[in-house]
Design an enzyme around this catalytic site. Structure first.
Site, PDB file in Angstrom:
ATOM      1  CB  THR A 277      83.978 -62.651 -23.868  1.00  0.00           C
ATOM      2  OG1 THR A 277      84.436 -63.222 -22.802  1.00  0.00           O
ATOM      3  CG2 THR A 277      83.789 -63.515 -25.082  1.00  0.00           C
TER       4      THR A 277
ATOM      5  CE1 TYR B  54      92.716 -76.587 -25.577  1.00  0.00           C
ATOM      6  CE2 TYR B  54      94.832 -76.466 -24.003  1.00  0.00           C
ATOM      7  CZ  TYR B  54      94.322 -77.027 -25.053  1.00  0.00           C
ATOM      8  OH  TYR B  54      94.843 -77.876 -25.833  1.00  0.00           O
TER       9      TYR B  54
ATOM     10  CE1 TYR C 231      81.106 -64.489 -17.899  1.00  0.00           C
ATOM     11  CE2 TYR C 231      82.888 -63.599 -18.882  1.00  0.00           C
ATOM     12  CZ  TYR C 231      81.848 -64.142 -19.130  1.00  0.00           C
ATOM     13  OH  TYR C 231      81.273 -64.097 -20.293  1.00  0.00           O
TER      14      TYR C 231
ATOM     15  NE  ARG D  35      82.158 -66.352 -24.904  1.00  0.00           N
ATOM     16  CZ  ARG D  35      82.449 -66.261 -26.252  1.00  0.00           C
ATOM     17  NH1 ARG D  35      83.464 -66.823 -26.676  1.00  0.00           N
ATOM     18  NH2 ARG D  35      81.665 -65.419 -27.095  1.00  0.00           N
TER      19      ARG D  35
ATOM     20  CE  LYS E 126      79.130 -61.792 -18.299  1.00  0.00           C
ATOM     21  NZ  LYS E 126      79.922 -60.993 -19.436  1.00  0.00           N
TER      22      LYS E 126
ATOM     23  CB  ILE F 164      78.084 -58.012 -17.343  1.00  0.00           C
ATOM     24  CG1 ILE F 164      78.365 -57.245 -15.945  1.00  0.00           C
ATOM     25  CG2 ILE F 164      79.200 -57.549 -18.279  1.00  0.00           C
ATOM     26  CD1 ILE F 164      79.733 -57.707 -15.270  1.00  0.00           C
TER      27      ILE F 164
END
Length: 289
Positions: free
Chosen positions: A48, A111, A137, A142, A165, A207
């Protein structure tokens, strides 16, 4: 073991852009030298923070080739391949040159907000298709959906899924994963400021966005955490508390690129729909620095 190679500080690299918004490879060279000299343990490419949603397929290929060449095996590389179209992600795995890549980092589908079973099946297909190990992840802020701890733990049983993550911000969920995971499954912090508490209950590192701009200090903090020296680690953590929110105030990597500009590493340029840090944000960052 692969887990040991990816222990500590991974830096989610920004993508430097020139004034015409092409990829600035001279600045990229500076950035790589800056973070490697700072002692980060591994690099995360095409995440990202790299503005991967606005780089083209051709740019992604060239960026990966460039980083492989300039790093030359000095540290492990993790490459971001994820999305909300499972078939397309699987196709990307086949089309990407993953030689020299230690693992892929794959964001949960965004989404379209699938069910937990949909997330589980999505990752199974990716793990079966990937020629390298997979790091899950989870970033609900997000993606619009959370990967539940139970789903993570089911996926952790797959031989080709080596860690997650976790950027949910839900420490109770992270603790549950830490307690019930298989022995070799990594828990990696996805939130810079939560790295210390997460390491205290079992995470193997982070990360990081901040490590782009503060590689030495941030890597030192993480190592102190891994060494269970939480008193000294806390002192370093406190130096990031005021600046960290400014990294995200106008979108990521807007804030960290403004800091990197101040340090002479790369320009603050980002691609639309992101825009360069406002004068007000830059002023507050510079005062803190």
């Amino acid at each position: 073991m692969i887990n040991e190679k990816l222990r500590g500080t991974g830096v989610a690299l920004v993508t430097p852009f020139a004034s015409d918004l092409s990829v600035d490879y001279k600045a990229f060279e500076k950035l790589l030298a800056f973070v490697l000299d700072g002692g980060v343990n591994y690099l995360v490419i095409n995440g990202t923070t790299a503005e991967s949603v606005t780089t083209t397929s051709a740019e992604k290929t060239e960026i990966l080739r460039f980083i492989k060449k300039h790093v030359g095996g000095r540290v492990p590389l993790v490459y971001g391949i994820g999305g909300n179209n499972t078939q397309q992600v699987v196709a990307s795995l086949a089309e990407t040159d993953l030689e020299g890549i230690s693992a892929i980092l794959s964001v949960s589908p965004y989404y379209n907000k699938p069910s937990q079973q949909g997330i589980y099946q999505h990752y199974l297909q990716i793990a079966d298709a990937s020629p390298v190990p997979v790091i899950l992840y989870n970033v609900p802020g997000r993606t619009g959906s959370n990967v539940a701890a139970e789903t993570t733990l089911k996926l952790a049983l797959h031989d080709n899924i080596i860690g997650i993550k976790e950027a949910s911000g839900n420490l109770e969920q992270c603790m549950y994963i830490a307690k019930h995971r298989p022995e070799n499954f990594m828990l990696i912090s996805g939130d810079d400021l939560l790295t210390l508490p997460m390491t205290a209950f079992g995470a193997e590192g982070v990360i990081s966005v901040l490590a782009n701009a503060f590689p030495e200090k941030f890597s030192n903090m993480v190592q102190l955490c891994l060494d269970h020296n939480f008193k000294e680690a806390t002192a370093l953590l406190h130096t990031f508390v005021d600046i960290n929110p400014l990294m995200y105030e106008e979108g990521n990597p807007v804030g960290v690129k403004a800091v990197l500009e101040r340090f002479g590493v790369c320009s603050p340029n980002v691609r639309l729909p992101l825009i360069e840090a406002s004068a007000g944000l830059k002023d507050r960052l510079h005062k803190l620095l």
